[in-house]
Design a protein around this motif. Structure first.
Motif, PDB file in Angstrom:
ATOM      1  N   LEU A  54      -1.193   4.862  -0.536  1.00 51.26           N
ATOM      2  CA  LEU A  54      -0.816   5.894   0.396  1.00 51.26           C
ATOM      3  C   LEU A  54      -0.794   7.247  -0.253  1.00 51.26           C
ATOM      4  N   ASP A  55      -0.757   7.469  -1.503  1.00 46.34           N
ATOM      5  CA  ASP A  55      -0.559   8.799  -2.384  1.00 46.34           C
ATOM      6  C   ASP A  55      -1.842   9.119  -2.479  1.00 46.34           C
ATOM      7  N   VAL A  56      -3.022   8.491  -2.426  1.00 46.54           N
ATOM      8  CA  VAL A  56      -4.306   9.117  -2.305  1.00 46.54           C
ATOM      9  C   VAL A  56      -4.551   9.440  -1.018  1.00 46.54           C
ATOM     10  N   ALA A  57      -4.416   8.795  -0.090  1.00 46.36           N
ATOM     11  CA  ALA A  57      -4.727   9.040   1.187  1.00 46.36           C
ATOM     12  C   ALA A  57      -4.100  10.258   1.946  1.00 46.36           C
ATOM     13  N   VAL A  58      -2.889  10.691   1.077  1.00 47.57           N
ATOM     14  CA  VAL A  58      -2.174  11.886   1.360  1.00 47.57           C
ATOM     15  C   VAL A  58      -2.941  13.168   0.618  1.00 47.57           C
ATOM     16  N   ARG A  59      -3.140  12.786  -0.718  1.00 49.25           N
ATOM     17  CA  ARG A  59      -4.022  13.863  -1.553  1.00 49.25           C
ATOM     18  C   ARG A  59      -5.343  14.407  -0.623  1.00 49.25           C
ATOM     19  N   ILE A  60      -6.098  13.121  -0.334  1.00 52.15           N
ATOM     20  CA  ILE A  60      -7.474  13.389   0.527  1.00 52.15           C
ATOM     21  C   ILE A  60      -6.923  14.235   1.570  1.00 52.15           C
ATOM     22  N   ASP A  61      -6.221  14.113   2.459  1.00 56.02           N
ATOM     23  CA  ASP A  61      -5.769  14.975   3.564  1.00 56.02           C
ATOM     24  C   ASP A  61      -5.543  16.420   2.861  1.00 56.02           C
ATOM     25  N   GLU A  62      -4.676  16.606   1.882  1.00 58.19           N
ATOM     26  CA  GLU A  62      -4.606  17.797   1.323  1.00 58.19           C
ATOM     27  C   GLU A  62      -5.774  18.596   1.076  1.00 58.19           C
ATOM     28  N   VAL A  63      -6.836  17.975   0.307  1.00 61.45           N
ATOM     29  CA  VAL A  63      -7.834  18.661  -0.410  1.00 61.45           C
ATOM     30  C   VAL A  63      -8.808  18.970   0.949  1.00 61.45           C
ATOM     31  N   LEU A  64      -9.158  17.885   1.897  1.00 67.14           N
ATOM     32  CA  LEU A  64     -10.141  18.005   2.889  1.00 67.14           C
ATOM     33  C   LEU A  64      -9.582  18.877   3.999  1.00 67.14           C
ATOM     34  N   GLN A  65      -8.255  18.937   3.852  1.00 69.72           N
ATOM     35  CA  GLN A  65      -7.568  19.756   5.148  1.00 69.72           C
ATOM     36  C   GLN A  65      -7.755  19.105   6.273  1.00 69.72           C
ATOM     37  N   THR A  66      -7.410  17.929   6.334  1.00 66.86           N
ATOM     38  CA  THR A  66      -7.539  16.911   7.635  1.00 66.86           C
ATOM     39  C   THR A  66      -6.365  16.804   8.135  1.00 66.86           C
ATOM     40  N   ASP A  67      -5.345  17.681   8.119  1.00 70.84           N
ATOM     41  CA  ASP A  67      -3.912  17.588   8.791  1.00 70.84           C
ATOM     42  C   ASP A  67      -3.411  16.305   8.982  1.00 70.84           C
ATOM     43  N   GLY A  68      -3.438  15.387   7.888  1.00 77.67           N
ATOM     44  CA  GLY A  68      -2.879  14.195   8.060  1.00 77.67           C
ATOM     45  C   GLY A  68      -3.468  12.930   8.553  1.00 77.67           C
ATOM     46  N   PHE A  69      -4.726  13.236   9.074  1.00 81.85           N
ATOM     47  CA  PHE A  69      -5.901  12.270   9.629  1.00 81.85           C
ATOM     48  C   PHE A  69      -5.586  10.830   8.769  1.00 81.85           C
ATOM     49  N   PHE A  70      -5.991  11.025   7.394  1.00 84.32           N
ATOM     50  CA  PHE A  70      -6.154   9.798   6.732  1.00 84.32           C
ATOM     51  C   PHE A  70      -4.842   9.213   6.245  1.00 84.32           C
ATOM     52  N   GLU A  71      -3.752   9.984   6.286  1.00 83.03           N
ATOM     53  CA  GLU A  71      -2.643   9.197   6.044  1.00 83.03           C
ATOM     54  C   GLU A  71      -1.957   8.708   7.123  1.00 83.03           C
ATOM     55  N   ARG A  72      -2.158   9.141   8.485  1.00 83.33           N
ATOM     56  CA  ARG A  72      -1.678   8.507   9.701  1.00 83.33           C
ATOM     57  C   ARG A  72      -2.516   7.202   9.899  1.00 83.33           C
ATOM     58  N   MET A  73      -3.796   7.307  10.035  1.00 89.59           N
ATOM     59  CA  MET A  73      -4.651   6.129   9.986  1.00 89.59           C
ATOM     60  C   MET A  73      -4.445   4.821   8.863  1.00 89.59           C
ATOM     61  N   TRP A  74      -4.094   5.489   7.492  1.00 88.77           N
ATOM     62  CA  TRP A  74      -3.545   4.498   6.676  1.00 88.77           C
ATOM     63  C   TRP A  74      -2.368   3.844   7.111  1.00 88.77           C
ATOM     64  N   ARG A  75      -1.331   4.584   7.530  1.00 91.67           N
ATOM     65  CA  ARG A  75       0.005   3.939   8.045  1.00 91.67           C
ATOM     66  C   ARG A  75      -0.263   2.768   9.059  1.00 91.67           C
ATOM     67  N   ARG A  76      -1.152   3.368   9.944  1.00 90.04           N
ATOM     68  CA  ARG A  76      -1.374   2.478  11.010  1.00 90.04           C
ATOM     69  C   ARG A  76      -2.097   1.108  10.611  1.00 90.04           C
ATOM     70  N   LEU A  77      -3.268   1.132   9.764  1.00 94.91           N
ATOM     71  CA  LEU A  77      -3.906  -0.039   9.192  1.00 94.91           C
ATOM     72  C   LEU A  77      -2.759  -0.807   8.460  1.00 94.91           C
ATOM     73  N   ILE A  78      -2.099  -0.328   7.663  1.00 94.97           N
ATOM     74  CA  ILE A  78      -1.126  -1.132   6.756  1.00 94.97           C
ATOM     75  C   ILE A  78      -0.240  -1.731   7.736  1.00 94.97           C
ATOM     76  N   GLY A  79       0.173  -0.980   8.458  1.00 97.74           N
ATOM     77  CA  GLY A  79       1.288  -1.519   9.483  1.00 97.74           C
ATOM     78  C   GLY A  79       0.843  -2.501  10.407  1.00 97.74           C
ATOM     79  N   ALA A  80      -0.487  -2.753  10.538  1.00 96.53           N
ATOM     80  CA  ALA A  80      -1.003  -3.900  11.203  1.00 96.53           C
ATOM     81  C   ALA A  80      -1.278  -5.091  10.396  1.00 96.53           C
ATOM     82  N   SER A  81      -1.106  -4.971   9.058  1.00 93.85           N
ATOM     83  CA  SER A  81      -1.264  -6.225   8.013  1.00 93.85           C
ATOM     84  C   SER A  81      -0.169  -7.073   8.237  1.00 93.85           C
ATOM     85  N   PRO A  82      -0.563  -8.306   7.979  1.00 96.17           N
ATOM     86  CA  PRO A  82       0.842  -9.126   7.903  1.00 96.17           C
ATOM     87  C   PRO A  82       1.664  -9.253   6.727  1.00 96.17           C
ATOM     88  N   PHE A  83       1.084  -8.331   5.507  1.00 96.38           N
ATOM     89  CA  PHE A  83       1.820  -8.307   4.496  1.00 96.38           C
ATOM     90  C   PHE A  83       2.751  -6.909   4.408  1.00 96.38           C
TER      91      PHE A  83
END
Length: 273
Positions: A54-83
């Protein structure tokens, strides 16, 4: 979300990362430096071979200025995991590892558990869970063990404390079945297993679990876990310390040859109880 659709979503995540990185005029190495991972990691993220934390996804958003896109998608995908969220990345990495070294003090490691044992462990942690959710979690744990059956199976070395043999998870019959399963895995040469006997006394690592993973073309990682939390680390200094700790555990344990009769004896004790 099914495994196939989740993988497709991660592939989309990687495709978007590549597109937006290139739009920003950055190489994989340049982006990696800015988010504190290697360029090789960025390449594996883009190919959906490896999933970021997650922390890498957050930093990617900051560097690429993607307004939280990669963090939001990460959270959705991890939330869909059975783990659990803190373990989802570990489950992905197990399938990529060339070598796994694991230590557990009170339970049989998840990769070595039988369906009945896994069910009892999960039910004890979440006694109010629904049957459907429980079945999904057990299936997900058993699916992880498929890594032992493929042609690219990792070298797997486990150290358990004798307490893991003596705690009667699910009762005597269930424990006999679980320990028989361990014996079968060892005798089929799929795993190397050592037991630390009670007589060895205390060890600084005994209150934690530990999993060291090595890969063909990326740095090794260490995962440690406590109650409702887990940490996945690839800092070289931390991995080196964890490896040294594991070496001490290995030295304290009985040899694989001596450990096997102890496991067989414990299984027989459960059968005759």
């Amino acid at each position: 979300m099914a495994n196939a659709s989740r993988q497709a979503a991660w592939e989309f995540w990687g495709t978007e990362l590549k597109r937006r990185r290139e739009d920003a005029g950055l190489t994989q190495e340049a982006l990696g430096r800015r988010v504190f991972v290697s360029g090789g990691y960025i390449g594996q993220f883009e190919q959906a071979i490896r999933k970021p934390q997650l922390d890498v996804a957050v930093r990617i958003d900051e560097v690429l200025q993607t307004d939280g896109f990669f963090e939001r998608m990460w959270r959705r995908l991890i939330g869909a995991s059975p783990f659990e969220s803190y373990f989802a990345a570990v489950a992905e990495l197990e399938a990529l590892a060339t070598k796994i070294c694991e230590f557990e003090s009170l339970l049989i490691p998840g990769l070595l558990q039988t369906p009945g044992y896994a069910r009892e462990v999960m039910l004890s942690a979440t006694p109010l869970t629904s049957e459907e959710e429980l079945d999904e979690k057990v299936s997900a744990r058993l699916e992880r063990a498929q890594i032992f059956k493929g042609p690219a199976k990792p070298e797997y070395w486990a150290i358990i404390h004798e307490a893991a043999l003596r705690v009667p998870v699910g009762g005597a019959a269930q424990m006999a079945e679980q320990l028989d399963h361990l014996v079968a895995l060892v005798r089929s040469r799929r795993v190397v297993l050592q037991v630390i006997p009670y007589a060895q006394g205390a060890h600084s690592a005994m209150s934690h679990s530990m999993k060291l993973m090595e890969f063909a073309d990326t740095p090794p990682t260490v995962y440690t876990e406590g109650l409702f939390w887990g940490q996945l680390l690839d800092d070289s200094a931390m991995v080196k310390r964890a490896t040294a700790t594991y070496d001490l555990l290995r030295a304290a344990a009985l040899s694989p040859k001596v450990s096997l009769p102890l496991i067989e004896s414990a299984a027989e004790s459960y059968r005759s109880s």
